[in-house]
Design an enzyme around this catalytic site. Structure first.
Site, mmCIF file in Angstrom:
data_model
loop_
_atom_site.group_PDB
_atom_site.id
_atom_site.type_symbol
_atom_site.label_atom_id
_atom_site.label_comp_id
_atom_site.label_asym_id
_atom_site.label_seq_id
_atom_site.Cartn_x
_atom_site.Cartn_y
_atom_site.Cartn_z
ATOM 1 C CE LYS A 13 -2.089 -1.082 3.853
ATOM 2 N NZ LYS A 13 -1.377 -2.349 4.158
ATOM 3 N NE ARG A 88 -4.482 -1.181 10.032
ATOM 4 C CZ ARG A 88 -3.460 -0.721 9.313
ATOM 5 N NH1 ARG A 88 -3.498 0.458 8.765
ATOM 6 N NH2 ARG A 88 -2.400 -1.469 9.163
ATOM 7 N NE ARG A 127 7.840 -2.851 6.131
ATOM 8 C CZ ARG A 127 6.536 -2.649 6.293
ATOM 9 N NH1 ARG A 127 5.848 -2.031 5.359
ATOM 10 N NH2 ARG A 127 5.926 -3.084 7.364
ATOM 11 N NE ARG A 154 6.321 -0.652 10.048
ATOM 12 C CZ ARG A 154 5.219 -0.548 9.305
ATOM 13 N NH1 ARG A 154 5.260 0.136 8.155
ATOM 14 N NH2 ARG A 154 4.088 -1.095 9.679
ATOM 15 N NE ARG A 165 1.939 -5.099 10.943
ATOM 16 C CZ ARG A 165 2.987 -4.922 10.140
ATOM 17 N NH1 ARG A 165 4.143 -5.508 10.407
ATOM 18 N NH2 ARG A 165 2.882 -4.168 9.083
HETATM 19 P P1 AP5 Z 1 4.859 -1.643 1.762
HETATM 20 O O1 AP5 Z 1 4.571 -0.750 0.611
HETATM 21 O O2 AP5 Z 1 5.629 -1.092 2.924
HETATM 22 O O3 AP5 Z 1 3.486 -2.362 2.238
HETATM 23 P P2 AP5 Z 1 2.268 -1.811 3.105
HETATM 24 O O4 AP5 Z 1 1.043 -2.484 2.568
HETATM 25 O O5 AP5 Z 1 2.268 -0.313 3.159
HETATM 26 O O6 AP5 Z 1 2.655 -2.447 4.489
HETATM 27 P P3 AP5 Z 1 2.574 -1.877 5.961
HETATM 28 O O7 AP5 Z 1 3.216 -2.969 6.814
HETATM 29 O O8 AP5 Z 1 3.147 -0.515 6.113
HETATM 30 O O9 AP5 Z 1 1.054 -1.836 6.175
HETATM 31 P P4 AP5 Z 1 0.317 -1.916 7.466
HETATM 32 O O10 AP5 Z 1 -1.060 -1.695 6.987
HETATM 33 O O11 AP5 Z 1 0.490 -3.125 8.312
HETATM 34 O O12 AP5 Z 1 1.035 -0.811 8.349
HETATM 35 P P5 AP5 Z 1 0.679 0.674 8.735
HETATM 36 O O13 AP5 Z 1 1.911 1.460 8.753
HETATM 37 O O14 AP5 Z 1 -0.494 1.154 7.950
HETATM 38 O O15 AP5 Z 1 5.612 -2.940 1.185
HETATM 39 C C1 AP5 Z 1 6.075 -3.954 2.067
HETATM 40 C C2 AP5 Z 1 7.467 -4.447 1.579
HETATM 41 O O16 AP5 Z 1 7.304 -5.056 0.297
HETATM 42 C C3 AP5 Z 1 8.495 -3.308 1.374
HETATM 43 O O17 AP5 Z 1 9.771 -3.776 1.721
HETATM 44 C C4 AP5 Z 1 8.400 -3.003 -0.129
HETATM 45 O O18 AP5 Z 1 9.609 -2.468 -0.630
HETATM 46 C C5 AP5 Z 1 8.100 -4.394 -0.690
HETATM 47 N N1 AP5 Z 1 7.289 -4.360 -1.908
HETATM 48 C C6 AP5 Z 1 6.282 -3.520 -2.222
HETATM 49 N N2 AP5 Z 1 5.755 -3.815 -3.435
HETATM 50 C C7 AP5 Z 1 6.441 -4.899 -3.889
HETATM 51 C C8 AP5 Z 1 6.368 -5.689 -5.071
HETATM 52 N N3 AP5 Z 1 5.482 -5.420 -6.038
HETATM 53 N N4 AP5 Z 1 7.221 -6.738 -5.219
HETATM 54 C C9 AP5 Z 1 8.126 -7.005 -4.225
HETATM 55 N N5 AP5 Z 1 8.267 -6.286 -3.085
HETATM 56 C C10 AP5 Z 1 7.427 -5.246 -2.908
HETATM 57 O O19 AP5 Z 1 0.136 0.478 10.228
HETATM 58 C C11 AP5 Z 1 1.010 0.118 11.274
HETATM 59 C C12 AP5 Z 1 0.226 0.074 12.577
HETATM 60 O O20 AP5 Z 1 -0.326 1.392 12.868
HETATM 61 C C13 AP5 Z 1 -0.993 -0.861 12.620
HETATM 62 O O21 AP5 Z 1 -0.632 -2.196 12.898
HETATM 63 C C14 AP5 Z 1 -1.820 -0.205 13.728
HETATM 64 O O22 AP5 Z 1 -1.292 -0.520 14.995
HETATM 65 C C15 AP5 Z 1 -1.596 1.273 13.485
HETATM 66 N N6 AP5 Z 1 -2.622 1.826 12.585
HETATM 67 C C16 AP5 Z 1 -2.410 2.345 11.324
HETATM 68 N N7 AP5 Z 1 -3.579 2.747 10.779
HETATM 69 C C17 AP5 Z 1 -4.543 2.482 11.715
HETATM 70 C C18 AP5 Z 1 -5.946 2.649 11.733
HETATM 71 N N8 AP5 Z 1 -6.611 3.154 10.680
HETATM 72 N N9 AP5 Z 1 -6.605 2.264 12.846
HETATM 73 C C19 AP5 Z 1 -5.972 1.763 13.899
HETATM 74 N N10 AP5 Z 1 -4.639 1.553 13.948
HETATM 75 C C20 AP5 Z 1 -3.928 1.911 12.867
#
Ligand code: AP5
Length: 211
Positions: A13, A88, A127, A154, A165
């Site tokens: 994402k 979410r 990552r 992270r 997660r």
């Molecule tokens: P990346 O682009 O980083 O993936 P992502 O989907 O953004 O993954 P996240 O882990 O950041 O998502 P998340 O939803 O768990 O975390 P968030 O920060 O929102 O890609 C992942 C890896 O793959 C990278 O190394 C990238 O380079 C690689 N990659 C990408 N595309 C590729 C491809 N095509 N081929 C190969 N490799 C590839 O949330 C973190 C925490 O915050 C949550 O757990 C929660 O505690 C809190 N939080 C956030 N939002 C909320 C909410 N709305 N409500 C409550 N808590 C929340």
């Protein structure tokens, strides 16, 4: 364009959001990035969020909804925005729908990135994220190629937290896919392959949907 990105942790994402936000000239709003930025600054919001993030749990809706509502009042969202990581759960989706209905600016589409758990685990365990600018990398590089910052793993990319997660995604976030399908807003694309190909298929699917 008012767009939501939906998908499990590691679906890409954040990676896709950077390209799509640039393509549509809209701000990329990542709730995870906002929490991490607050943590880096040591704000009360960051410290409160950390306890949940480190365990792979969602930060309480009261905190997250207020933060997003405030962000959507900023001037840069007047011509649209890309939400990454919000909503979410269905309660957050309902709050967002109500906030945008009041402004008469509903969501145009919810783009789901579809990917298998085995690929997610591979991606998240390797990552690395830049301490300076937050850019993410798929492997173990020495430093950031954009700002030269140090790369780190992270805390929530540890194996046991990744597992939680994924459970939280299945239990609490996946139901928003049915929510947006019912609203007629859902687009699903495969999230495996070259990053640029995935961006291309997202843009094609969005223009088809919105034409
Ligand atoms: P990346 O682009 O980083 O993936 P992502 O989907 O953004 O993954 P996240 O882990 O950041 O998502 P998340 O939803 O768990 O975390 P968030 O920060 O929102 O890609 C992942 C890896 O793959 C990278 O190394 C990238 O380079 C690689 N990659 C990408 N595309 C590729 C491809 N095509 N081929 C190969 N490799 C590839 O949330 C973190 C925490 O915050 C949550 O757990 C929660 O505690 C809190 N939080 C956030 N939002 C909320 C909410 N709305 N409500 C409550 N808590 C929340």
């Amino acid at each position: 364009m008012r767009l939501i990105l939906v998908g499990p942790p590691g679906a890409g994402k954040g990676t896709q959001a950077v390209h799509l936000a640039q393509h549509y000239s809209i701000p990329h709003i990542s709730t995870g990035d906002i929490f991490r930025a607050n943590l880096k600054e040591g704000t009360p919001l960051g410290l409160q969020a950390k306890g949940y993030m480190d365990k792979g749990e969602l930060v309480p809706d009261s905190v997250t909804n207020a933060m997003v509502k405030d962000r959507l009042t900023h001037a840069d969202t007047a011509n649209g925005f890309l939400l990454d990581g919000f909503p979410r759960n269905v309660a957050q989706a309902e709050v967002l729908r109500a906030v945008l209905a009041e402004k008469k600016t509903p969501i145009d589409a919810a783009l789901e990135l579809s990917i298998e758990n085995a690929e997610i685990i591979k991606r998240l365990s390797s990552r690395r994220t830049c301490r300076g600018c937050g850019k993410v990398f798929p492997g173990q590089l020495d430093k950031c190629d954009s700002c030269g910052g140090e790369l780190y793993q992270r805390d929530d990319d540890k194996e046991e937290v990744i597992a939680r997660r994924l459970e939280v995604y299945a239990e609490q976030t996946a139901p928003i896919i049915a929510f947006y399908r019912t609203e007629g807003l859902l687009i699903t694309i495969p999230a495996v392959g070259e990053v640029s190909e995935i961006t291309g298929s997202a843009i094609r699917a969005l223009s088809q949907k919105l034409s």
